[in-house]
Design a protein around this motif. Sequence first.
Motif, PDB file in Angstrom:
ATOM      1  N   ALA A 137      16.033 -18.700  -7.456  1.00  0.00           N
ATOM      2  CA  ALA A 137      15.328 -18.149  -6.667  1.00  0.00           C
ATOM      3  C   ALA A 137      16.027 -17.559  -5.371  1.00  0.00           C
ATOM      4  O   ALA A 137      15.853 -16.673  -4.752  1.00  0.00           O
ATOM      5  N   GLU A 188       7.891 -20.267  -7.776  1.00  0.00           N
ATOM      6  CA  GLU A 188       6.464 -20.652  -8.096  1.00  0.00           C
ATOM      7  C   GLU A 188       6.623 -21.389  -9.493  1.00  0.00           C
ATOM      8  O   GLU A 188       5.788 -22.634  -9.651  1.00  0.00           O
ATOM      9  N   ARG A 189       7.402 -21.047 -10.350  1.00  0.00           N
ATOM     10  CA  ARG A 189       7.476 -21.578 -11.833  1.00  0.00           C
ATOM     11  C   ARG A 189       8.326 -23.166 -11.319  1.00  0.00           C
ATOM     12  O   ARG A 189       7.670 -23.785 -12.242  1.00  0.00           O
ATOM     13  N   ALA A 218      10.398 -15.213  -5.913  1.00  0.00           N
ATOM     14  CA  ALA A 218       9.234 -15.874  -5.635  1.00  0.00           C
ATOM     15  C   ALA A 218       8.610 -16.613  -6.749  1.00  0.00           C
ATOM     16  O   ALA A 218       7.767 -17.526  -6.795  1.00  0.00           O
ATOM     17  N   SER A 219       8.749 -15.626  -7.833  1.00  0.00           N
ATOM     18  CA  SER A 219       8.136 -16.051  -9.310  1.00  0.00           C
ATOM     19  C   SER A 219       8.717 -17.108  -9.797  1.00  0.00           C
ATOM     20  O   SER A 219       8.217 -17.992 -10.321  1.00  0.00           O
ATOM     21  N   LEU A 220      10.175 -17.336  -9.739  1.00  0.00           N
ATOM     22  CA  LEU A 220      11.089 -18.158 -10.144  1.00  0.00           C
ATOM     23  C   LEU A 220      10.549 -19.573  -9.441  1.00  0.00           C
ATOM     24  O   LEU A 220      10.470 -20.702 -10.064  1.00  0.00           O
ATOM     25  N   ALA A 271      10.093 -17.659 -17.586  1.00  0.00           N
ATOM     26  CA  ALA A 271      11.098 -17.930 -16.567  1.00  0.00           C
ATOM     27  C   ALA A 271      12.518 -17.795 -17.557  1.00  0.00           C
ATOM     28  O   ALA A 271      12.389 -17.794 -18.650  1.00  0.00           O
ATOM     29  N   ARG A 329      10.864 -10.639  -4.928  1.00  0.00           N
ATOM     30  CA  ARG A 329       9.790 -10.853  -5.427  1.00  0.00           C
ATOM     31  C   ARG A 329       9.975 -11.807  -6.759  1.00  0.00           C
ATOM     32  O   ARG A 329       8.929 -12.452  -7.368  1.00  0.00           O
ATOM     33  N   LEU A 330      10.916 -11.322  -7.360  1.00  0.00           N
ATOM     34  CA  LEU A 330      11.282 -12.110  -8.625  1.00  0.00           C
ATOM     35  C   LEU A 330      11.799 -13.508  -8.460  1.00  0.00           C
ATOM     36  O   LEU A 330      11.279 -14.734  -8.906  1.00  0.00           O
ATOM     37  N   HIS A 341       5.625 -25.627 -10.213  1.00  0.00           N
ATOM     38  CA  HIS A 341       4.895 -26.277 -11.497  1.00  0.00           C
ATOM     39  C   HIS A 341       5.737 -27.347 -12.429  1.00  0.00           C
ATOM     40  O   HIS A 341       5.112 -28.163 -12.952  1.00  0.00           O
TER      41      HIS A 341
END
Length: 428
Positions: A47, A27-28, A23-25, A1, A20-21, A31
């Motif tokens: 995001a 998701e992080r 979405a990854s951010l 990240a 898509r980037l 967490h």
Amino acid sequence: AVAAGDEPSRAWVRAAGDPRLGASLAERGDHLLQTDPARAADLYDLAAKCGFAARDLDLHRAMAAWRVGDLDGASGFVDASWPETDPAHRIALADVSAACWAARGMMSTGGDVYSLLPTTDDATSIKAALAHVAAGSADRLGRSSGAPGGADAPGSLSTLSIAMRELDSGLRASLNVAPTSRALTHLVRASELHTAARNCDPIPELPAVVAASVALGYGDLATAARVIDGAVAGAQGGQWALRRLLLWQAWMAIQGERPTDARQSLRRAEQLPPPTSPRDELLRQSVLVSLARRYADMASLEAAWEEAKPGVRHVEVDLFTVLPLSSLICAAARVGDATTLHPHFVSALDILGRLGEPPLWSAHLRWAGVQQGILLNRPEMLKPHARALVAAAAHSPLASAMARAGGVWVAVLGGSVDPDAVEAAGRS
């Protein structure tokens, strides 16, 4: 990240605008939401700037804002999401919204939020019960969590669900006119289990505060202090709760005649980054005024009270602010101010009246009313509170001790001094 301080990379991420980037951010961020909500909030923000627009992103952003104490930010995300969200998300948003209103010192509005929901899950129903009881809306209470289909049902035996069930049982038991020790047993367990669950979700009031307040209603200062100390040590509620717990720890230390400990906890609370919620500011001012009243001169008390007035005038009273309010009423009377807190006093009495005048919650406020009448030299003001303490004495050892002390106090002011009675009343 992307690192929080890496502005070139952050600018590149914003410029890329790739969902898509995003979405990854996000998701992080999910967490990190429990352990580092400030970082999670930052990732959710990135995001969103990438064009990621999942239906639950604003809910997660609201949760992150709540957990760092950003009431305005959390409420903004709730307001933006509420009309569009699905029923499951609306329940979670209601928890954030109600907790924000409670922290703003508007508990009744928090209860109104829950009244807009259909039948909800058990945890949210118990949070709703907290808000309704705190606002004196006993008529809005639903069934107990121990009822069929409640928190006893299969699949709901997590540490958190059992903590919430204990909280619900203890809160309801504490409202009885003739309470037993089971109310405190349930609430102490609720606080310990909530801490063990490591849950940081929004709630109108912390289990530790409810348990400690009821312990003081029993006259059990040692248990009250132990519950708060345990919650501070175990980080109950996470980051957003620490300031509130430290302020309660300071307030408990004052009640235990430990001013050095009180000042230490107060300093820790004041060193935390802003913002401070209106309800926590009320508690902070109560600590400052109580320290001045007990351990400083009249000039210091007058200065502390003048500083406190702006912060306490606009906070709506609820059941969980009755104890600090009681301290402020006594301090105000000491400096001859009978008007500033009069609306708050009337509201608190109204809440207790609508709850059936439960002695575990009413004794300290009634005692403040007795002290107010004496300090202002207005005997007619203390009579209803003295009668209330006498009425509760049969079911409350604390109310009984206060009623006896009040009678001795009035006799002394009238010129009839019995040293043995004075000593016995003071010790009790």
